[in-house]
Design an enzyme around this catalytic site. Structure first.
Site, PDB file in Angstrom:
ATOM      1  N   ASP A   1      30.280  76.924  60.492  1.00 44.52           N
ATOM      2  CA  ASP A   1      29.211  76.769  59.502  1.00 44.52           C
ATOM      3  C   ASP A   1      29.583  75.594  58.605  1.00 44.52           C
ATOM      4  O   ASP A   1      30.372  75.749  57.674  1.00 44.52           O
ATOM      5  CB  ASP A   1      29.039  78.043  58.673  1.00 44.52           C
TER       6      ASP A   1
ATOM      7  N   HIS B   1      27.394  81.666  40.756  1.00 39.71           N
ATOM      8  CA  HIS B   1      26.073  81.725  41.391  1.00 39.71           C
ATOM      9  C   HIS B   1      25.646  83.159  41.701  1.00 39.71           C
ATOM     10  O   HIS B   1      24.468  83.412  41.967  1.00 39.71           O
ATOM     11  CB  HIS B   1      26.065  80.918  42.692  1.00 39.71           C
TER      12      HIS B   1
ATOM     13  N   ASP C   1      30.517  72.310  36.281  1.00 33.49           N
ATOM     14  CA  ASP C   1      30.544  72.377  37.733  1.00 33.49           C
ATOM     15  C   ASP C   1      29.440  71.457  38.228  1.00 33.49           C
ATOM     16  O   ASP C   1      28.444  71.235  37.535  1.00 33.49           O
ATOM     17  CB  ASP C   1      30.310  73.816  38.203  1.00 33.49           C
TER      18      ASP C   1
ATOM     19  N   HIS D   1      27.351  72.171  40.402  1.00 31.11           N
ATOM     20  CA  HIS D   1      26.167  73.001  40.632  1.00 31.11           C
ATOM     21  C   HIS D   1      25.876  73.873  39.411  1.00 31.11           C
ATOM     22  O   HIS D   1      26.787  74.323  38.716  1.00 31.11           O
ATOM     23  CB  HIS D   1      26.377  73.911  41.847  1.00 31.11           C
TER      24      HIS D   1
ATOM     25  N   TYR E   1      35.946  71.402  45.582  1.00 22.15           N
ATOM     26  CA  TYR E   1      36.233  71.494  47.020  1.00 22.15           C
ATOM     27  C   TYR E   1      36.937  70.258  47.564  1.00 22.15           C
ATOM     28  O   TYR E   1      37.241  70.205  48.742  1.00 22.15           O
ATOM     29  CB  TYR E   1      34.927  71.787  47.783  1.00 22.15           C
TER      30      TYR E   1
END
Length: 649
Positions: A20, A135, A172, A174, A285
């Site tokens: 993925d 999230h 962040d 996001h 990441y």
């Protein structure tokens, strides 16, 4: 007290079991790379290491539904195909047989950290966790997040410790929509998020990630979104957002930030809530950048000075548009923003200005252009040497000073050579007396230690009658012995020496001047604000933007005759200026200052949080007018003052 590091190696167990491309970046190496770097830098060893515990299902239920907790629990017995099928029901999620255990550890680490900080076992700390949480929603996993670690910790702080005002700062790439949804009607939690938005074209593609989502019901004004609408936001953009948006509210009630920027932002947060900061790892990441950012954060939590920021301190047009949009959306709910010119209406001259009329605009003069050009070239030069082993030293003769100093603050007894001291004192009649000469010798020795890299910060004293002359010597000594850019914040009756060169190497800010005046790009005077709110506005809206734009490698803070500053206010100023110049801050006090003032300054220069300023208050109309007048005069030269996009040249 100290700094906690909360971690458990079991949190590396969960991993992606199928192909993925979207989810493969959330991997165990995110934790191991960060922990390895902390160990290499000797930072883990300086922390109080706590082994994370699992959050109970009752604790998870503080923000999650029982049905959702049960669903995640059941993943422990599912096979690979069943896990993949369940993961496909959510957005950007993968489950693993160890997910429930790991996610409970991640949530439990946040709870342990909150308990350690709020019980006084530590001052602050970092929970190094995965999976992330911001999230995650009440009944849904989302964006690699299973349980909402920070939301659970905040709810726990309210329920167990009785907190009524909690600030959650989410930096962040996001938007942490899960935290926003869980607290959007709760006025006890102020949620601030800056995130890549690109006008809704960046994940999670939500309309409610924009600046006009400000909460609902009783929580109106307690959701603060700062959406970045282009990539490449840098250090100046993030610092400007803190100074012009987050901190004013906090005191009242692919992105390109470098790892060093995390240190500065963490240090700015440490002036709030008595320094009780709980940092929890969320995203990140890129392993190298993540490891460096974690190290910078922990280093700052430990009290180490922040390293200098790289790059020009000029916010970009898009960042200013976002900041102004957020300020305008929040203004109806916050008095500190209501007082300011959030709609960019041109300011009239202040009654504090010279003779009640505005001086000529600063750009255009040959001296100003030459100095600005000199500053530009100086900003490309390296700063002083790395931070030394001695964090803080004092050269004071105040009786009983030992009892108010932190144990690791060095008391300096030595002085500069007599001949050298007399040579520096010779131009000043007020330094001819023996007591003034002795104090000057101690200051010169301490200053040389800072310039030579032996001492990071310090405090020195001088007789009140010799304060101006001593400060003059300190400035000239600093500039002639290694400092490329020197910031002097002078409080009280301490005027800038008229023969000090206008070469862009020194920036002189006088607080408690007779009037608000931008006498040049590098010489600014303002009256001392009457109210605490006015003082905060002055520091956040004038002093720090100028300081970050100037990027000094040495800061002098002088509390001279009639400075009028109370201890907590002086401590806050010193603590916030400590983010500049790698922490190289020298405070100059009058010899008859109280031991309590010297002690409180020594503690903040040594890395402790400043004390509370007491109940919040708004700035007086006169203070607001003086501030806005000065900002209007100085914004064309000092871009960090800007929070309106149309002012960008």
């Amino acid at each position: 007290m100290g700094t906690a590091l909360v971690y458990h190696e079991d949190m590396t167990a969960t991993r992606l079991l199928w192909d993925d491309p979207e989810c493969e970046i959330e991997r165990p190496e995110r934790l191991t790379a960060a922990l390895d770097r902390l160990r290499q830098r000797g930072l883990e060893q300086r922390c109080l290491r706590l082994s994370a515990r699992e959050a109970s299902e009752e604790e998870l239920g503080l923000v999650h539904s029982p049905e959702y907790v049960s669903l995640v629990r059941e993943t422990q017995v599912l096979g690979k195909e069943e896990l993949q099928a369940l993961s496909g029901q959510f957005d950007a999620i993968y489950f693993h047989p160890s997910t429930f255990h790991c996610a409970r550890l991640a949530a439990g680490a946040g709870l342990q950290l909150v308990d350690a900080v709020l019980t006084g076992a530590v001052q602050n700390g970092l929970a190094l966790v995965r999976p992330p949480g911001h999230h995650s929603q009440r009944a849904a996993a989302n964006g690699f997040c299973v349980f909402n670690n920070v939301a659970i910790a905040a709810a726990h702080a309210k329920q167990k410790h009785g907190l009524h005002r909690i600030l959650v700062v989410d930096w962040d790439v996001h938007h942490g929509q899960g935290i926003q949804y869980l607290f959007e009607d709760d006025p006890s939690v102020l949620y601030f998020s800056w995130h890549r938005y690109e006008h809704g074209r960046f994940w999670p593609f939500l309309r409610e990630s924009d600046a006009d989502a400000v909460g609902r019901g009783q929580g109106l004004g307690f959701t603060v979104n700062l959406p970045w609408n282009q990539v490449g936001m840098g250090n100046a953009d993030y610092v400007a957002a803190f100074l012009h948006l987050l901190l004013p509210l906090a005191f009242e009630g692919q992105m390109q930030a470098t790892p060093e920027c995390f240190a500065h932002l963490t240090q700015l947060l440490q002036v709030l809530a008595g320094g009780r900061v709980c940092a929890v790892l969320e995203g990140g990441y890129h392993l190298e950048s993540l490891a460096e950012s974690v190290c910078m954060t922990v280093q700052t939590l430990l009290g180490d000075p922040a390293p200098p920021l790289s790059g020009p301190m000029v916010p970009c047009q898009s960042a200013l548009e976002s900041i102004q949009s957020a300020r305008a959306a929040q203004a109806p709910h916050w008095k500190s923003l209501q007082q300011q010119d959030v709609t960019a209406v041109p300011m009239s001259p202040s009654s504090h200005s010279p003779e009640g009329r505005p001086p000529p605009l600063l750009p255009g003069g040959p001296v100003c252009k030459a100095a600005a050009s000199a500053l530009s070239s100086l900003l490309d030069q390296p700063c002083l040497c790395p931070a030394p082993s001695v964090r803080t030293a004092v050269a004071l003769t105040t009786p009983d000073i030992t009892s108010v100093l932190p144990p690791d603050v060095i008391q300096q007894e030595a002085s500069a050579l007599r001949e050298e001291t007399e040579a520096w004192a010779r131009p000043h009649e007020s330094l001819a007396r023996e007591e003034a000469l002795t104090a000057l010798g101690k200051l010169l020795y301490l200053l040389d230690g800072m310039l030579d890299g032996q001492v990071n910060s310090g405090i020195a004293a001088t007789p009140a009658s010799a304060a101006a002359a001593t400060l003059d010597v300190a400035v000239r000594r600093g500039l002639s012995h290694g400092a490329q850019r020197l910031l002097c914040v002078a409080l009280g009756q301490l005027d800038r020496p008229p023969d000090l060169a206008h070469d862009g190497r020194s920036l002189w800010l006088n607080i408690r001047g007779k009037e608000a005046a931008a006498l040049s790009m590098f010489h600014v005077s303002t009256p001392l604000p009457v109210m605490t709110g006015g003082f905060l506005s002055c520091v956040l809206g004038l002093v720090l933007p100028l300081a970050y734009g100037f990027q000094p490698d040495l800061v002098l803070v002088a509390l001279g005759p009639g400075h009028g500053l109370q201890g907590p206010h002086a401590a806050l100023l010193a603590a916030m200026l400590r983010g500049l110049a790698g922490g190289r801050v020298l405070a100059l006090l009058e010899e008859d200052s109280t031991p309590q003032l010297a002690g409180i300054l020594a503690r903040v220069l040594n890395g402790e949080a400043p004390p509370s300023l007491g109940p919040s208050s708004v700035a007086s109309p006169e203070d607001v007018q003086a501030l806005m007048y000065l900002r209007g005069q100085l914004e064309p030269q000092w871009k960090m003052l800007q929070c309106h996009p149309h002012l960008v040249a």
